[in-house]
Design a protein around this motif. Structure first.
Motif, PDB file in Angstrom:
ATOM      1  N   ALA A 257      12.365  11.313   5.855  1.00 42.51           N
ATOM      2  CA  ALA A 257      11.790  12.615   5.498  1.00 42.51           C
ATOM      3  C   ALA A 257      12.674  13.787   5.903  1.00 42.51           C
ATOM      4  O   ALA A 257      12.895  14.705   5.110  1.00 42.51           O
ATOM      5  CB  ALA A 257      10.403  12.758   6.131  1.00 42.51           C
ATOM      6  N   VAL A 258      13.192  13.799   7.142  1.00 46.74           N
ATOM      7  CA  VAL A 258      13.948  14.959   7.617  1.00 46.74           C
ATOM      8  C   VAL A 258      15.209  15.160   6.781  1.00 46.74           C
ATOM      9  O   VAL A 258      15.505  16.268   6.319  1.00 46.74           O
ATOM     10  CB  VAL A 258      14.299  14.816   9.111  1.00 46.74           C
ATOM     11  N   GLY A 259      15.966  14.072   6.576  1.00 48.91           N
ATOM     12  CA  GLY A 259      17.176  14.184   5.770  1.00 48.91           C
ATOM     13  C   GLY A 259      16.881  14.572   4.331  1.00 48.91           C
ATOM     14  O   GLY A 259      17.596  15.382   3.732  1.00 48.91           O
ATOM     15  N   LEU A 260      15.823  14.005   3.765  1.00 45.88           N
ATOM     16  CA  LEU A 260      15.458  14.334   2.392  1.00 45.88           C
ATOM     17  C   LEU A 260      15.051  15.805   2.268  1.00 45.88           C
ATOM     18  O   LEU A 260      15.447  16.489   1.313  1.00 45.88           O
ATOM     19  CB  LEU A 260      14.312  13.433   1.922  1.00 45.88           C
ATOM     20  N   LEU A 261      14.283  16.302   3.221  1.00 50.49           N
ATOM     21  CA  LEU A 261      13.871  17.700   3.177  1.00 50.49           C
ATOM     22  C   LEU A 261      15.052  18.643   3.374  1.00 50.49           C
ATOM     23  O   LEU A 261      15.121  19.712   2.775  1.00 50.49           O
ATOM     24  CB  LEU A 261      12.786  17.966   4.227  1.00 50.49           C
ATOM     25  N   ALA A 262      16.011  18.224   4.215  1.00 46.20           N
ATOM     26  CA  ALA A 262      17.206  19.055   4.449  1.00 46.20           C
ATOM     27  C   ALA A 262      18.164  19.025   3.264  1.00 46.20           C
ATOM     28  O   ALA A 262      19.008  19.922   3.125  1.00 46.20           O
ATOM     29  CB  ALA A 262      17.928  18.588   5.708  1.00 46.20           C
ATOM     30  N   SER A 263      18.043  18.027   2.400  1.00 50.37           N
ATOM     31  CA  SER A 263      18.999  17.876   1.295  1.00 50.37           C
ATOM     32  C   SER A 263      18.974  19.050   0.329  1.00 50.37           C
ATOM     33  O   SER A 263      19.980  19.322  -0.340  1.00 50.37           O
ATOM     34  CB  SER A 263      18.723  16.572   0.537  1.00 50.37           C
TER      35      SER A 263
ATOM     36  N   GLN B 205      10.284  13.945  -3.278  1.00 53.60           N
ATOM     37  CA  GLN B 205       9.218  12.961  -3.180  1.00 53.60           C
ATOM     38  C   GLN B 205       9.624  11.888  -2.168  1.00 53.60           C
ATOM     39  O   GLN B 205      10.793  11.500  -2.111  1.00 53.60           O
ATOM     40  CB  GLN B 205       8.939  12.335  -4.545  1.00 53.60           C
ATOM     41  N   ILE B 206       8.660  11.429  -1.375  1.00 51.08           N
ATOM     42  CA  ILE B 206       8.954  10.502  -0.286  1.00 51.08           C
ATOM     43  C   ILE B 206       7.963   9.341  -0.323  1.00 51.08           C
ATOM     44  O   ILE B 206       6.749   9.544  -0.391  1.00 51.08           O
ATOM     45  CB  ILE B 206       8.882  11.223   1.079  1.00 51.08           C
ATOM     46  N   ILE B 207       8.507   8.136  -0.280  1.00 51.57           N
ATOM     47  CA  ILE B 207       7.660   6.942  -0.262  1.00 51.57           C
ATOM     48  C   ILE B 207       7.075   6.760   1.134  1.00 51.57           C
ATOM     49  O   ILE B 207       7.800   6.782   2.129  1.00 51.57           O
ATOM     50  CB  ILE B 207       8.474   5.701  -0.682  1.00 51.57           C
ATOM     51  N   GLN B 208       5.768   6.568   1.202  1.00 49.28           N
ATOM     52  CA  GLN B 208       5.044   6.455   2.474  1.00 49.28           C
ATOM     53  C   GLN B 208       4.154   5.208   2.451  1.00 49.28           C
ATOM     54  O   GLN B 208       3.815   4.698   1.389  1.00 49.28           O
ATOM     55  CB  GLN B 208       4.144   7.676   2.666  1.00 49.28           C
TER      56      GLN B 208
ATOM     57  N   ASP C 186       0.815  -1.217   0.000  1.00 48.23           N
ATOM     58  CA  ASP C 186       0.000   0.000   0.000  1.00 48.23           C
ATOM     59  C   ASP C 186       0.849   1.268   0.000  1.00 48.23           C
ATOM     60  O   ASP C 186       0.381   2.344   0.394  1.00 48.23           O
ATOM     61  CB  ASP C 186      -0.940   0.013   1.212  1.00 48.23           C
ATOM     62  N   GLU C 187       2.086   1.179  -0.440  1.00 38.57           N
ATOM     63  CA  GLU C 187       2.952   2.359  -0.484  1.00 38.57           C
ATOM     64  C   GLU C 187       2.447   3.379  -1.505  1.00 38.57           C
ATOM     65  O   GLU C 187       1.817   3.034  -2.502  1.00 38.57           O
ATOM     66  CB  GLU C 187       4.391   1.962  -0.822  1.00 38.57           C
ATOM     67  N   ARG C 188       2.771   4.630  -1.234  1.00 41.70           N
ATOM     68  CA  ARG C 188       2.442   5.717  -2.153  1.00 41.70           C
ATOM     69  C   ARG C 188       3.609   6.699  -2.168  1.00 41.70           C
ATOM     70  O   ARG C 188       4.491   6.639  -1.313  1.00 41.70           O
ATOM     71  CB  ARG C 188       1.154   6.439  -1.710  1.00 41.70           C
ATOM     72  N   ILE C 189       3.611   7.588  -3.105  1.00 40.92           N
ATOM     73  CA  ILE C 189       4.629   8.638  -3.171  1.00 40.92           C
ATOM     74  C   ILE C 189       3.965   9.964  -2.845  1.00 40.92           C
ATOM     75  O   ILE C 189       2.995  10.365  -3.506  1.00 40.92           O
ATOM     76  CB  ILE C 189       5.289   8.690  -4.564  1.00 40.92           C
TER      77      ILE C 189
ATOM     78  N   GLU D  37      18.486   4.218  10.376  1.00 35.16           N
ATOM     79  CA  GLU D  37      17.167   3.710  10.752  1.00 35.16           C
ATOM     80  C   GLU D  37      17.257   2.232  11.113  1.00 35.16           C
ATOM     81  O   GLU D  37      17.775   1.418  10.339  1.00 35.16           O
ATOM     82  CB  GLU D  37      16.170   3.911   9.607  1.00 35.16           C
ATOM     83  N   LEU D  38      16.734   1.898  12.269  1.00 32.35           N
ATOM     84  CA  LEU D  38      16.780   0.534  12.793  1.00 32.35           C
ATOM     85  C   LEU D  38      15.856  -0.427  12.051  1.00 32.35           C
ATOM     86  O   LEU D  38      16.213  -1.570  11.779  1.00 32.35           O
ATOM     87  CB  LEU D  38      16.410   0.561  14.283  1.00 32.35           C
ATOM     88  N   GLN D  39      14.650   0.002  11.722  1.00 29.91           N
ATOM     89  CA  GLN D  39      13.637  -0.897  11.175  1.00 29.91           C
ATOM     90  C   GLN D  39      13.884  -1.149   9.683  1.00 29.91           C
ATOM     91  O   GLN D  39      13.879  -0.204   8.882  1.00 29.91           O
ATOM     92  CB  GLN D  39      12.246  -0.312  11.386  1.00 29.91           C
ATOM     93  N   PRO D  40      14.060  -2.406   9.290  1.00 29.98           N
ATOM     94  CA  PRO D  40      14.396  -2.713   7.894  1.00 29.98           C
ATOM     95  C   PRO D  40      13.384  -2.183   6.881  1.00 29.98           C
ATOM     96  O   PRO D  40      13.769  -1.665   5.829  1.00 29.98           O
ATOM     97  CB  PRO D  40      14.444  -4.245   7.867  1.00 29.98           C
ATOM     98  N   ARG D  41      12.096  -2.303   7.183  1.00 28.65           N
ATOM     99  CA  ARG D  41      11.082  -1.853   6.211  1.00 28.65           C
ATOM    100  C   ARG D  41      11.174  -0.344   6.000  1.00 28.65           C
ATOM    101  O   ARG D  41      11.098   0.147   4.864  1.00 28.65           O
ATOM    102  CB  ARG D  41       9.684  -2.226   6.719  1.00 28.65           C
ATOM    103  N   LEU D  42      11.358   0.415   7.079  1.00 34.67           N
ATOM    104  CA  LEU D  42      11.453   1.872   6.944  1.00 34.67           C
ATOM    105  C   LEU D  42      12.742   2.269   6.241  1.00 34.67           C
ATOM    106  O   LEU D  42      12.748   3.181   5.406  1.00 34.67           O
ATOM    107  CB  LEU D  42      11.366   2.542   8.316  1.00 34.67           C
TER     108      LEU D  42
END
Length: 250
Positions: A61-67, A21-24, A9-12, A78-83
């Motif tokens: 998101a934070v790193g992408l927005l700061a880029s 753009q960020i995958i959510q 159910d991912e979206r951009i 990030e610890l969680q593999p899916r994220l």
């Protein structure tokens, strides 16, 4: 933009004010306003030699927005593999693989990968709530880890932040005002001096429910600046002018 595969159910998503753009995923994790405000609040150096680490990165998101503010290198942890996988695909999606790296590992071990005292800026949107026996946690394990100090507590996160930063390096956190006592005490314990605070209020007549903090490693004590507050919503329920511009642009 590079085309990347989406899962389940991912979206951009994309802020109208940004090209990023960020995958959510609504059932796994989606970034919220705190990430947007932190990305805007952080004053990251522009130079290409800059090294930035985004701890508790989630979907990045934070790193992408700061880029968009820097030509430097950004490492998301990030610890969680899916994220972490979603964050890595978002980096690819935005053609940022030359400047951004995603580490799927425990932040408590990250100084084995990233050299101590080598980072100019640390960004962090950490879990806000203590992990206590009486804590009511989200049944979604992804959200529970993101919101509660299950995998790392505030003291541990500040330890890693201080270890990573160069002398006079800066860190930017978003947190809850009710944890300010903990934040200040823990910062002091780890040679991190608060320099700028900005409170976020849901409405002008409501108490703050978020605080943005800039801190500096081995900085002089005192001299804290309290910036004008962020007001998220106007009385009629529409976004305040500043937040509207962050989300939708001009």
């Amino acid at each position: 933009m590079t085309t990347v595969p989406l899962k389940g159910d991912e979206r951009i998503d994309q802020l109208y004010s940004q090209t990023i753009q960020i995958i959510q995923s609504p059932t796994v994790f989606s970034f919220s306003l705190d990430a947007v405000l932190l990305g805007d609040f952080a004053q990251v150096p522009v130079a290409a030699k800059t090294k930035i680490v985004d701890l508790c990165a989630g979907t990045g998101a934070v790193g992408l927005l700061a880029s968009s503010k820097t030509r430097g290198q950004i490492t998301e942890v990030e610890l969680q593999p899916r994220l972490a996988d979603m964050a890595a695909r978002s980096v690819l999606l935005n053609d940022l693989t030359d400047r951004m790296t995603v580490l799927n590992e425990d932040l408590l071990m990250v100084t084995k990968t990233i050299q101590k005292d080598s980072i100019d800026t640390v960004l962090c949107n950490p879990p806000y709530f203590k992990d206590q026996p009486t804590s009511k946690k989200n049944p979604n394990p992804h959200l529970a880890i993101a919101r509660h100090e299950i995998s790392a507590n505030l003291n541990q996160i500040m330890t890693v932040t201080s270890n990573l930063l160069k002398t006079n390096g800066k860190a930017y956190f978003v947190h809850r005002p009710e944890r300010l006592d903990d934040l200040f005490a823990t910062m002091r314990d780890h040679q991190l001096a608060p320099k700028r605070l900005r409170f976020v209020h849901p409405k002008a007549d409501r108490e703050a429910n978020m605080v943005l903090i800039e801190m500096i490693k081995s900085g002089r004590p005192n001299g804290v600046r309290i910036l004008p507050p962020v007001i998220v919503y106007q009385a009629d329920g529409s976004y305040g002018e500043e937040v509207h511009q962050l989300l939708y642009g001009n």
